[in-house]
Scaffold this motif. Structure first.
Motif, PDB file in Angstrom:
ATOM      1  N   PRO A  91       0.813  -1.328   0.070  1.00 43.53           N
ATOM      2  CA  PRO A  91       0.056   0.003   0.160  1.00 43.53           C
ATOM      3  C   PRO A  91       0.685   1.286   0.176  1.00 43.53           C
ATOM      4  N   TRP A 146       0.236   2.464   4.525  1.00 49.25           N
ATOM      5  CA  TRP A 146      -1.067   2.533   5.261  1.00 49.25           C
ATOM      6  C   TRP A 146      -1.903   1.538   4.566  1.00 49.25           C
ATOM      7  N   THR A 147      -2.459   0.527   5.797  1.00 47.47           N
ATOM      8  CA  THR A 147      -3.182  -0.476   5.178  1.00 47.47           C
ATOM      9  C   THR A 147      -4.839  -0.245   5.699  1.00 47.47           C
ATOM     10  N   ARG A 148      -4.806   0.716   6.558  1.00 49.37           N
ATOM     11  CA  ARG A 148      -6.120   1.270   6.990  1.00 49.37           C
ATOM     12  C   ARG A 148      -6.142   2.711   7.210  1.00 49.37           C
ATOM     13  N   ARG A 149      -7.152   3.271   7.010  1.00 46.90           N
ATOM     14  CA  ARG A 149      -7.327   4.775   7.026  1.00 46.90           C
ATOM     15  C   ARG A 149      -6.835   5.455   8.285  1.00 46.90           C
ATOM     16  N   ARG A 150      -7.137   4.638   9.346  1.00 52.05           N
ATOM     17  CA  ARG A 150      -6.574   5.309  10.476  1.00 52.05           C
ATOM     18  C   ARG A 150      -5.009   5.383  10.726  1.00 52.05           C
ATOM     19  N   ASP A 151      -4.437   4.648   9.911  1.00 51.59           N
ATOM     20  CA  ASP A 151      -2.999   4.574   9.961  1.00 51.59           C
ATOM     21  C   ASP A 151      -2.505   5.862   9.325  1.00 51.59           C
ATOM     22  N   ALA A 152      -3.097   6.264   8.110  1.00 50.97           N
ATOM     23  CA  ALA A 152      -2.703   7.427   7.267  1.00 50.97           C
ATOM     24  C   ALA A 152      -3.100   8.628   8.201  1.00 50.97           C
ATOM     25  N   VAL A 153      -4.188   8.651   8.717  1.00 51.14           N
ATOM     26  CA  VAL A 153      -4.799   9.635   9.786  1.00 51.14           C
ATOM     27  C   VAL A 153      -3.627  10.051  10.736  1.00 51.14           C
TER      28      VAL A 153
END
Length: 432
Positions: A13, A17-24
């Motif tokens: 990814p 970032w595999t999840r949205r919260r990781d990016a945030v």
């Protein structure tokens, strides 16, 4: 290398970032780090005699590198070490070391970068506290070492712990997936075994019906033909044949009712321990004995004919006008029910074939009790009547059924014509 366990350089990814919260979370940390480094960059620019704007821009760029910590943790740690002399990047260094330790970067690289970060932090703290603390040199070194350890060791240890925990969770998930696949395969195999058992049961029932109906009805047809031939010439003999036909019909109906009664009976519950033992035995057994387990599932071992009834069976053929000689060798013994049933059915079907295909021929039935086995043989001489007998139909399944019964118990079955124009059926069954 990412904290989620991706190997650096491998496709994955964006930014790891595999999840949205990781990016945030990463964008938020990078924003806070950029503000911190920009603030500290202004102070550094003043000390170095540079414009404040230059120091602010430098701090913003350095702090913002934290956004790529999952994708390139080594680069983030190197940036943290590089800006350490400027007394900036506290959050950048701590988060970078944590990310590096929790990722799948080789441990030798992690140890090297940790040592570099520890040394850089110690040197910066020593240089900045040497002129500010009015104490001896030992106190300055101790204070610098304490601060360096406090800023580098905890994030590395926590990162190692989190990395090990993630790897454990991933291993457990893979194991769960593997177990699920194995359970699916076992379910498919169980369904295949159930279908095989149903097929075996249908074959067994067809074989039992053939043995019962073919033999009894064949004798009834023979007696009916004799009755037709002597009805007017010899009334007493006709009456005797009629009585025999009635007896044969009643016996056939009795056997059919017994078989249907077993099929309609409600099965008794089997204890779990016994079921497990039977399943383990069937799984470890050879194909031939396992097939007998399926065969015996409907008709119990104590139901059905035995070797003790062979004399009556031969007597019925004699009453039908067949010349039958029975020869018994050896001392009889109590064999397993399935062995006696199979031996009886082989002789019964062989006699039925003699009625069908060799009317008027002399028949010899031999039964031999040997050590560890019982052998039977039915041999008829050349046919002395019409080749088609009394018009008895033949489905061609008699020899096949006998062979299946004998081989199902691990025995030997041989059949074929004799040199003098007759036919011979031989079978040997183990009794151990």
């Amino acid at each position: 290398m990412t904290s989620t366990g991706e190997v650096e350089g491998r496709a994955g990814p964006p930014m790891g970032w595999t999840r949205r919260r990781d990016a945030v979370m990463d964008v938020t940390l990078a924003g806070v780090s950029a503000v911190e480094c920009a603030w500290e960059g202004v102070s550094f620019a003043g000390e170095a005699g540079m414009p404040a704007a230059v120091g602010m821009v430098f701090g913003l760029v350095a702090g913002a590198t934290l956004v790529v910590r999952r994708r390139w943790p080594i680069a983030v740690v190197l940036v943290g070490i590089a800006v350490a002399p400027a007394a900036m990047g506290f959050l950048l260094g701590v988060v970078g070391l944590y990310t590096l330790a929790s990722s799948e970067v080789p441990r030798r690289i992690t140890a090297t970068l940790f040592s570099m970060s520890l040394a850089a932090t110690f040197v910066v703290m020593y240089l900045r506290t040497r002129g500010d603390v009015e104490a001896d040199h030992t106190l300055v070194i101790s204070l610098s070492g304490f601060v360096a350890v406090a800023l580098t060791v905890p994030p590395v240890l926590f990162g190692l712990y989190m990395g090990a925990w993630r790897r454990l969770m991933e291993s457990l998930r893979e194991r769960a997936d593997s177990l699920e696949r194995e359970l699916s395969l076992l379910a498919d195999r169980a369904e295949e075994r159930a279908e095989w058992a149903r097929t075996e049961e249908r074959t067994r029932i067809a074989r039992e019906m053939h043995d019962v109906v073919a033999h009894r009805v064949s004798l009834m047809v023979v007696h009916a033909a004799a009755l037709e031939a002597v009805a007017l010439k010899d009334p007493p003999r006709a009456a005797k044949n009629a009585a025999l036909v009635g007896d044969m019909g009643r016996q056939a109906l009795t056997e059919l009712r017994e078989m249907l009664g077993v099929l309609r009976a409600v099965p008794k519950p089997v204890p779990a321990a016994a079921a497990a033992a039977v399943a383990a035995t069937a799984a470890a057994a050879a194909p031939a004995p396992a097939s007998f387990v399926a065969v015996a599932s409907v008709v119990g071992p104590d139901e059905g004919p035995s070797l003790g009834e062979l004399e009556a069976l031969v007597g019925q053929s004699r009453a039908a006008g067949m010349v039958v000689e029975m020869v018994v060798q050896g001392e009889g013994a109590a064999y397993a029910a399935e062995v006696e049933q199979t031996a009886y059915r082989v002789v019964q079907e062989a006699l039925t074939n003699c009625h069908k295909h060799a009317p008027g021929a002399r028949v010899v039935v031999r039964l031999a009790h040997r050590e560890g086995e019982v052998a039977m043989q039915v041999e008829n001489g050349p046919c002395e009547g019409q080749e088609d007998g009394v018009g008895l139909p033949s489905g061609g399944n008699g020899l096949v059924g006998m062979r299946e019964r004998v081989l199902g118990l691990g025995g030997v079955f041989v059949s074929g014509p004799t040199e003098v124009g007759g036919f011979r059926v031989s079978a040997v069954l183990p009794v151990g």
